[in-house]
Design an enzyme around this catalytic site. Sequence first.
Site, PDB file in Angstrom:
ATOM      1  N   SER A   1      76.137 -37.912  36.252  1.00 44.05           N
ATOM      2  CA  SER A   1      75.909 -37.985  34.811  1.00 44.05           C
ATOM      3  C   SER A   1      74.972 -36.852  34.382  1.00 44.05           C
ATOM      4  CB  SER A   1      75.384 -39.364  34.436  1.00 44.05           C
ATOM      5  OG  SER A   1      75.485 -39.587  33.048  1.00 44.05           O
TER       6      SER A   1
ATOM      7  N   ASP B   1      86.542 -42.908  33.057  1.00 44.94           N
ATOM      8  CA  ASP B   1      85.202 -42.643  32.536  1.00 44.94           C
ATOM      9  C   ASP B   1      85.334 -42.209  31.085  1.00 44.94           C
ATOM     10  OD1 ASP B   1      82.626 -41.900  31.971  1.00 44.94           O
ATOM     11  OD2 ASP B   1      82.390 -40.572  33.698  1.00 44.94           O
TER      12      ASP B   1
ATOM     13  N   HIS C   1      82.449 -44.501  35.086  1.00 45.60           N
ATOM     14  CA  HIS C   1      81.379 -43.510  35.148  1.00 45.60           C
ATOM     15  C   HIS C   1      80.716 -43.523  36.520  1.00 45.60           C
ATOM     16  CE1 HIS C   1      78.622 -40.703  33.421  1.00 45.60           C
ATOM     17  NE2 HIS C   1      77.559 -41.472  33.627  1.00 45.60           N
TER      18      HIS C   1
END
Length: 837
Positions: free
Chosen positions: A232, A360, A391
Site C-alpha cells: 500500500s 483490490d 488489498h
Amino acid sequence: MRGRLAKASAVSVTMALAGVVAVNPALAAPPKSVAAAPGVNAEAVAAPAVPTFVNGLSQNVFSATDVITGEVWVESDFDSDLDGKKDRLHADFTLPRETQTDGLKVPVIYEDSPYYAGTGGARNWLVDHELGATSTRLAQAFFNGTNTSPNISNAHEATWLPRGFAVVHSESPGSGYSDGCPTSGAPNETLGATAIIDWLNGRKKAYTSRDGTTEAAPVSWHNGKTAMMGTSYNGTIPIAAASTGVDGLAAIVPIAAISDWYDYYRANGAVRAPHSANGGTGNNGFQGEDLDVLADLVYSRRDEQANPPGRIKCRPVIDAIKAQVARETGDRTPFWQERNYMKDSAKIKAATLIAHGGNDFNVMTKNAAQLWDALKVNGTPRMFYFHQGGHGGAPTDFLTNLWFTKYLWGQDNGVENLAKSWVVREAATCPPRESAVSADVSNSTTLTVASAAPFRVGYTLTIPQTNADGTITSTTRLITNISGNTLTLATAVATTAGQKVASGAVVFLACGTTNPTPYADWPDPAKGDVTVRLGSGGAARGALTLGPASAGTETLTDDSTVADTTMMNAASSPNRLLYVTNALTQDVRLSGSPKVTLKAAFSKRANFSAALVSLPATGTGTVITRGWIDPENPVSDSVTVPTVPGEFRSLTFDMQAKDAVIPAGRRIGLMVFSTDRQYHIRPAPGTQVSLDLAGSSFTIPIVGGSKTFTTANGGDWEDAPVGGTVPATLSLALGAPAIFPPFTPGVAREYTASTTATVISTAAEATLSVSPPGNMTNGAFSLPQPLRVEFAPGSFNAPVSNATSTITFKQAIAATDALRTGTYSKTLTFTLSTTTP
C-alpha cells in the site's frame, strides 16, 4: 527496363541455457578472529555463517536473533516543516552478526512508511451534495501514536535476516521520530526514502539523535545494493524512489502500490474514492477520503505529543493540501501531477517485482498496469504477481527470494528468463498440474513421480495419504528440490503408523497464493481485444453482440441512494442500463483492461459509471471490474468542458485491469449507470442520462480474441483462408532523357539536369544504382571532369508501387576547360536490385 533477381536469405537460431546455482561461500570474507558484538559473549559465538544459495535461492543459514541493531537520524536536503533546518529521517537497522565479526558486506531490505507510529481516525469529506458544490470535513482529532525508538519495526526480519540480508526501516516525513511534514506523495516523501539509500551508500550523513550534533559512524557493512519492499503506502514509496533513478536501489517489490496518486483519489476527471472492501462492493469506509485526510491520518510526530496544543507544526502544510485537492472539479492539476510517478517512469532502473490483487478496489489495478506498461517500454527487469484477492498480498516467497538473490546478491539464477507473469488462478477454473506417484512411500521426504515437469522448487504440493484404515487424508508440503522426477519435500509425509502415499496416487498443485500459474507476459500474449455492440432493451437486459448495434437511445435516471449490486441484480431498473451476452458455453478468460466508448447526453452535470459484471442463470451477479469518468472531461482529465443539457458526448474510458476467468454458464454484462454510490459524490436523484446505442461499444480483452468470444457466446467460428500470390517483381522505368543547358566556354560553372525513375518493388528493400558515369564525349573529345549522378531517394525500405525517385545529373565545367562545338553525351545503365526479394 524490368528485371527479376534471385532470392537471398539466411536463417540463424539461438538457444539460452540456464543452470542451478550451487552453494557459494565465496561471497563471505575469509574467516577472521571473532570479536564480540555488543551484548554477545565472544567465547560463545558460533562459527560464522556465509551466504549460501541452493537452486538459485538464498538459504536460511544466519541467525535471526544473534544480530546487530541500531538507530540513526539521516539528514535530508529538504525542510518540509519550514523550521529553517534540514529535516532528519529516523531509521533503524538490523544486521547479521557476521557484518561485525567477519567483515561481511550484505544487501539491504528496506521499508519506509508513515504508519509505524500509528494513525488517527479519518475525518473524511462529506459526500452527499451536488457536484461542484463546496464540501466540508471535520478537523483531525489528536491521537497518541506509538513509540518507535529505538525499534521502528520488525517487519521482514524473520524472513530475510536468516538469508544474510540486513533490514532497514525508516519513518516518512512528519511521522514518528522523523522531522518534516506528511504530504501524501509529494516530493519530500520521495526524497526522504532516497536520503536513506544515499546514507547506506555513503552519500549522506546520519546522527545519533534527532537534534544532536554527534554523527553516526559511516555504513561499512553494506554491499551497495538495496531493495525496497512494502504494501500500500509502504509499496508506493519504492515506486517513488525508483522513479528518481537513485543509485544503489537495485530492486523494488511494490505490493498493492500507487503509481499515480491522481488515480488513487480520482478517475478521468471524476472525484472517486478508494474502496475499503475486497471486491469493491458494499459499505465503503473510505468514502470521502482525499489527500489531505490521509496526510492528517499519518501525522504522528513524537515531538508534538503534548495535547493541548496537539500537533501544529505541519498544520499550514496540510491546510495547503486541503485547499488544493479541488474536489469541486476533480481535474488533474500541477498539484496532482507532482504526485504522478509515471511522468518519471523512464528513470526506473530497479528490477521490479509487482504484486497486486485483482479484487483490490482500494489501490486499484490501474496503478499496477500502467507501471507494468512503462517497465516494458524501459526494458527494466520485471515480473508481475497477480492474485485474486483484495488489498495486499505479497508475491509467493520463492519468487521474491529468486528476485533478491539475483539482483541483490548477484547470483545468476536465471530468474530473468522465467515467465514474466504469475497469476493466481481461481479454484473453480484451476488448470491441472499433477503427476502420479511411482511407488509406495512412507515416512519420507522424497516422492518419485511419473513426471516432475508440472512442478518447481517453491511450489506447495498437495499429497493424498492413505491411512491404515483405507481412508484418504490430504496434506501439503513445500517442494525444496527436484532431481529428475524425484521431488524433495520440506518435511516427511505419511509419518503415521500404517500410513503411505500409494503408488499411482495423484499429487497436484492446488490453485492458491503459493502456486501461481506462469504466463509468458501480461496481458496474456494470446489476448485479443473484442469490441461488442449494444442491443436495445437495457432497462431489463439488452444484448452484447459482435453484430451491428441497435439504433436509437435508451435513458436511465440517476439515483445515488441505490447500490450498484441492487441495480445489477434487478430484473429491470430505471437507474441503469444492462447489456449481456448469451450464457457462455465455455470458460472465458479476461486479461487486460476493458474499455468502453459511450455516447451519452445528460440533463445536467452528472457522474458516469460502467461495470463489467458476471451474471448467473439465477441468483446474484458479481461485479468483475468497473470504471468512471466525469462527462465534463471528454478529452482530458485536466480540462473541464461544461455540460450542455441534452448534448451528446462520446466518452471513452478504461475499467480497472483484470485477469479473471468467467466460468461457462454465466453471462458477461455491461452495466451503465450514473452515480456509483460507494465511490462518487452523491447528488440528489433525478438526473437523466441518455445513451446513443449506435455510438456506443464495449471492448473486452479476451484470451483467444473474437474466436473464443464467438464460440463461447453460442456462435460458430470457421476459418476460411483466402489468399493471393504476389510474384517477385522489380520494375524500373525512366522518364524523359535529361538535357543540360548549353555549356559556356571560359566560364566556371556546375550544370544540372534531371529525370525521374518510376519504381515498382515487391522486395523488403530495394536500391537504385548506376553504371560508372565516366566522362561525356563529343566525337573524339571528352569533357575533362566526370559526370556525377545522384538519387533522391536511392533506396526503398519496404515494397512500393509506382514510387518516384528523382535522378539528378551534375557536370562541372572549369574556366580553363576546352570545349568542342557540338553535343556531349553519355549512355548510363540504371539498376534496381535487392538482397531480400
